[in-house]
Design an enzyme around this catalytic site. Structure first.
Site, mmCIF file in Angstrom:
data_model
loop_
_atom_site.group_PDB
_atom_site.id
_atom_site.type_symbol
_atom_site.label_atom_id
_atom_site.label_comp_id
_atom_site.label_asym_id
_atom_site.label_seq_id
_atom_site.Cartn_x
_atom_site.Cartn_y
_atom_site.Cartn_z
ATOM 1 N N CYS A 94 0.847 -1.196 0.000
ATOM 2 C CA CYS A 94 0.000 0.000 0.000
ATOM 3 C C CYS A 94 0.881 1.244 0.000
ATOM 4 O O CYS A 94 0.729 2.114 -0.844
ATOM 5 C CB CYS A 94 -0.925 0.003 1.211
ATOM 6 S SG CYS A 94 -2.145 -1.317 1.197
ATOM 7 N N ASN A 130 1.128 4.443 9.481
ATOM 8 C CA ASN A 130 2.082 4.837 8.441
ATOM 9 C C ASN A 130 2.771 6.143 8.800
ATOM 10 O O ASN A 130 3.993 6.285 8.652
ATOM 11 C CB ASN A 130 1.369 4.983 7.098
ATOM 12 C CG ASN A 130 0.618 3.750 6.664
ATOM 13 O OD1 ASN A 130 -0.465 3.856 6.074
ATOM 14 N ND2 ASN A 130 1.137 2.565 6.945
#
Length: 282
Positions: A166, A197
């Site tokens: 991703c 993230n």
């Protein structure tokens, strides 16, 4: 953190409903972007509890170069990747492998004797490339380079990956005495994935900056498909009502990058609201 809250608001207000492979529809927005100044504090959300331990363990696992989660799951009781792993822990050539052992094909050259006769023909040789070590080496010798790029996307190996990356590419850039990082993400789960993230890549930026004698600068983040799962909407709306606390501080031990372990990352003064339960869409 205002930048994250603004992202949530934009997607809730402007996003469009989309179906996807998980069976849980999303509210999706194209090409969202935000930027945070790491000198203002470590960007761990305060309007809900984010599991700092899991953030750092995931980062250290990325840096190990393995194609399984046994270090995470069995040695450290961290289960954030269990949903995608096979029973033996295998996840294929995802982030750790791409970061530290990126596979590529080189070709040994053709050679000739003194009379021009062919001695050896060109033939392919399989090799691996350590992108993280490349980043460190390049920042030390050529900090103004615009080519300090790490890619986790390998089209030829997608079929072997438990989950196609991703967060697929990040770039380091130096401004004065500060190290900046820009992350490009093809797909981002705003409630669950993006806070991880943000914290993970910020911690990586802190650690690499320390290794190469720089200060943390900005973390910037582009998310191509930024989405909120329908069953996350209520939790995010609750989170938006909460007042933010000051950002915590991250301290990293004064030791070589390659020797860092979990105990070398110290989070100081982390005030936060209670956790919010979000289900993972697999």
């Amino acid at each position: 953190m205002k930048q994250y809250h603004d992202l949530v608001k934009r997607v809730l207000e402007q996003g469009v409903r989309k179906v996807n492979r998980t069976g849980v529809d999303t509210i999706s927005s194209f090409a969202e972007y935000y930027k945070v100044d790491l000198s203002e504090g470590f960007p761990l959300l305060t309007t809900k509890k984010v599991l700092f331990r899991s953030v750092i363990l995931e980062l250290l696992w990325y840096l190990r170069g393995e194609n399984h989660i046994r270090w995470l799951r069995d040695e450290n009781n961290c289960h954030i990747w269990d949903a995608w792993a096979q029973p033996d822990g295998y996840v294929g050539p995802i982030y750790p492998v791409m970061w530290r052992r990126f596979p590529y094909t080189d070709y040994e050259p053709v050679s000739f004797d003194g009379d021009g006769a062919l001695i050896t023909e060109e033939h392919p040789v399989q090799k691996e490339f350590d992108q993280i070590q490349y980043v460190i080496d390049e920042l030390k010798k050529n900090p103004n380079s615009r080519r300090i790029v790490v890619s986790a996307w390998h089209p030829g190996l997608l079929k072997d990956m438990a989950l196609p990356p991703c967060h697929l590419m990040f770039i380091f850039n130096v401004t004065g005495d500060k190290l900046n990082c820009h992350l490009t993400q093809r797909s981002g789960d705003i409630a669950l994935g993006i806070p991880f993230n943000l914290a993970c890549y910020s911690a990586l930026t802190y650690a690499i900056a320390k290794e190469v004698g720089l200060k943390p600068g900005f973390f910037a983040h582009t998310i191509v498909d930024a989405h909120i799962y329908e069953n996350h909407v209520d939790g995010l709306k609750e989170q938006l009502t909460r007042e933010e606390f000051p950002l915590p501080t991250l301290e990293i031990a004064d030791k070589p990058f390659a020797e860092l372990d979990f105990d070398d990352f110290k989070l100081l003064n982390y005030q936060h609201h209670p956790s919010i339960k979000f289900e993972v869409a697999v």
